[in-house]
Enzyme design. Sequence first.
Site, PDB file in Angstrom:
ATOM      1  N   HIS A 185       9.975   1.250   2.578  1.00  0.00           N
ATOM      2  CA  HIS A 185      10.598   0.795   1.325  1.00  0.00           C
ATOM      3  C   HIS A 185      12.126   0.858   1.435  1.00  0.00           C
ATOM      4  O   HIS A 185      12.824  -0.072   1.002  1.00  0.00           O
ATOM      5  CB  HIS A 185      10.176   1.687   0.148  1.00  0.00           C
ATOM      6  CG  HIS A 185       8.714   1.631  -0.208  1.00  0.00           C
ATOM      7  ND1 HIS A 185       7.963   2.765  -0.378  1.00  0.00           N
ATOM      8  CD2 HIS A 185       7.891   0.588  -0.459  1.00  0.00           C
ATOM      9  CE1 HIS A 185       6.711   2.426  -0.708  1.00  0.00           C
ATOM     10  NE2 HIS A 185       6.648   1.107  -0.758  1.00  0.00           N
ATOM     11  N   LYS A 236      -3.615   4.150 -13.839  1.00  0.00           N
ATOM     12  CA  LYS A 236      -3.771   4.061 -12.385  1.00  0.00           C
ATOM     13  C   LYS A 236      -3.569   5.447 -11.787  1.00  0.00           C
ATOM     14  O   LYS A 236      -2.561   6.096 -12.055  1.00  0.00           O
ATOM     15  CB  LYS A 236      -2.729   3.078 -11.819  1.00  0.00           C
ATOM     16  CG  LYS A 236      -3.100   2.510 -10.475  1.00  0.00           C
ATOM     17  CD  LYS A 236      -2.140   1.423 -10.048  1.00  0.00           C
ATOM     18  CE  LYS A 236      -2.125   1.280  -8.538  1.00  0.00           C
ATOM     19  NZ  LYS A 236      -1.142   0.318  -8.055  1.00  0.00           N
ATOM     20  N   ARG A 247       4.658  -6.707   5.576  1.00  0.00           N
ATOM     21  CA  ARG A 247       4.450  -6.057   6.858  1.00  0.00           C
ATOM     22  C   ARG A 247       3.668  -6.983   7.781  1.00  0.00           C
ATOM     23  O   ARG A 247       4.178  -7.461   8.766  1.00  0.00           O
ATOM     24  CB  ARG A 247       3.710  -4.728   6.676  1.00  0.00           C
ATOM     25  CG  ARG A 247       4.574  -3.654   6.064  1.00  0.00           C
ATOM     26  CD  ARG A 247       3.761  -2.547   5.485  1.00  0.00           C
ATOM     27  NE  ARG A 247       2.807  -3.055   4.516  1.00  0.00           N
ATOM     28  CZ  ARG A 247       2.063  -2.310   3.725  1.00  0.00           C
ATOM     29  NH1 ARG A 247       2.108  -1.024   3.819  1.00  0.00           N
ATOM     30  NH2 ARG A 247       1.253  -2.856   2.853  1.00  0.00           N
ATOM     31  N   SER A 283       2.416   3.925   1.674  1.00  0.00           N
ATOM     32  CA  SER A 283       2.337   5.171   0.911  1.00  0.00           C
ATOM     33  C   SER A 283       0.961   5.788   1.082  1.00  0.00           C
ATOM     34  O   SER A 283       0.824   7.005   1.254  1.00  0.00           O
ATOM     35  CB  SER A 283       2.596   4.902  -0.574  1.00  0.00           C
ATOM     36  OG  SER A 283       3.860   4.336  -0.747  1.00  0.00           O
TER      37      SER A 283
HETATM   38  O1  PNS Z   1       3.423  -1.266  -4.810  1.00  0.00           O
HETATM   39  P1  PNS Z   1       2.391  -2.154  -5.422  1.00  0.00           P
HETATM   40  O2  PNS Z   1       1.296  -1.317  -6.043  1.00  0.00           O
HETATM   41  O3  PNS Z   1       1.864  -3.165  -4.445  1.00  0.00           O
HETATM   42  O4  PNS Z   1       3.115  -2.972  -6.612  1.00  0.00           O
HETATM   43  C1  PNS Z   1       2.407  -3.863  -7.433  1.00  0.00           C
HETATM   44  C2  PNS Z   1       3.256  -4.346  -8.640  1.00  0.00           C
HETATM   45  C3  PNS Z   1       3.792  -3.170  -9.421  1.00  0.00           C
HETATM   46  C4  PNS Z   1       4.409  -5.171  -8.122  1.00  0.00           C
HETATM   47  C5  PNS Z   1       2.337  -5.249  -9.531  1.00  0.00           C
HETATM   48  O5  PNS Z   1       1.172  -4.557  -9.828  1.00  0.00           O
HETATM   49  C6  PNS Z   1       3.020  -5.697 -10.830  1.00  0.00           C
HETATM   50  O6  PNS Z   1       3.930  -6.482 -10.821  1.00  0.00           O
HETATM   51  N1  PNS Z   1       2.546  -5.149 -11.963  1.00  0.00           N
HETATM   52  C7  PNS Z   1       3.068  -5.463 -13.277  1.00  0.00           C
HETATM   53  C8  PNS Z   1       2.110  -6.354 -14.089  1.00  0.00           C
HETATM   54  C9  PNS Z   1       2.391  -7.825 -13.877  1.00  0.00           C
HETATM   55  O7  PNS Z   1       3.474  -8.320 -14.104  1.00  0.00           O
HETATM   56  N2  PNS Z   1       1.340  -8.571 -13.440  1.00  0.00           N
HETATM   57  C10 PNS Z   1       1.438 -10.032 -13.283  1.00  0.00           C
HETATM   58  C11 PNS Z   1       1.827 -10.446 -11.915  1.00  0.00           C
HETATM   59  S1  PNS Z   1       0.458 -10.427 -10.853  1.00  0.00           S
END
Ligand code: PNS
Length: 164
Positions: free
Chosen positions: A20, A44, A93, A131
């Site tokens: 990150h 979550k 990645r 992570s």
């Molecule tokens: O690190 P991660 O868990 O891959 O991140 C995922 C994240 C936080 C980017 C994604 O879950 C997110 O954007 N959540 C917010 C809800 C949202 O906007 N959803 C619509 C787009 S799919």
Amino acid sequence: MTEKKIAVYPGSFDPLTNGHVDVIERALEIFDEVIVAVLHNPSKKALFSSQERVEMIKQSFNGLKPVEVDTFDGLLVDYAKIKNATAIIRGMRAVSDFENEFQMAMMNRKLHKDVQSVFLMTGLRWIFTSSSIIKEAAQFGGNISDMVPEPVKLKLMEKFPKLK
Ligand code: PNS
């Protein structure tokens, strides 16, 4: 005067990894400011609370770079709009990341056409770090010290006494 270019780098960051950090540093070469936005989602299951995750990220950057750390809930694009961000950063990645990222980017574009998704390739060193794999190893005392910033390592040691 040209406007400051702001990008949001969203994620779970449970916890922040050197992968990150690598993405944030690359994003800072393109944008004037990067907002690291930790998803606050109480439903979550996470190892660290969102406040702990924010603290670890702040300590890792220590105000040295134009990096703001915040939490968000609800729709990412709504948060990006409030923050005047023109881009969403995501790290890539391997090809296996692509499908999910593509789907999210398309949904985000549908919800808000003026925010662009920008994908940055992590350095080769970090291609296999995540992570979840770090948590898995740390839990059983595996040495993860060169995969996370020092403040994250210390917090992981608090959670997992086997970790040295
Ligand atoms: O690190 P991660 O868990 O891959 O991140 C995922 C994240 C936080 C980017 C994604 O879950 C997110 O954007 N959540 C917010 C809800 C949202 O906007 N959803 C619509 C787009 S799919």
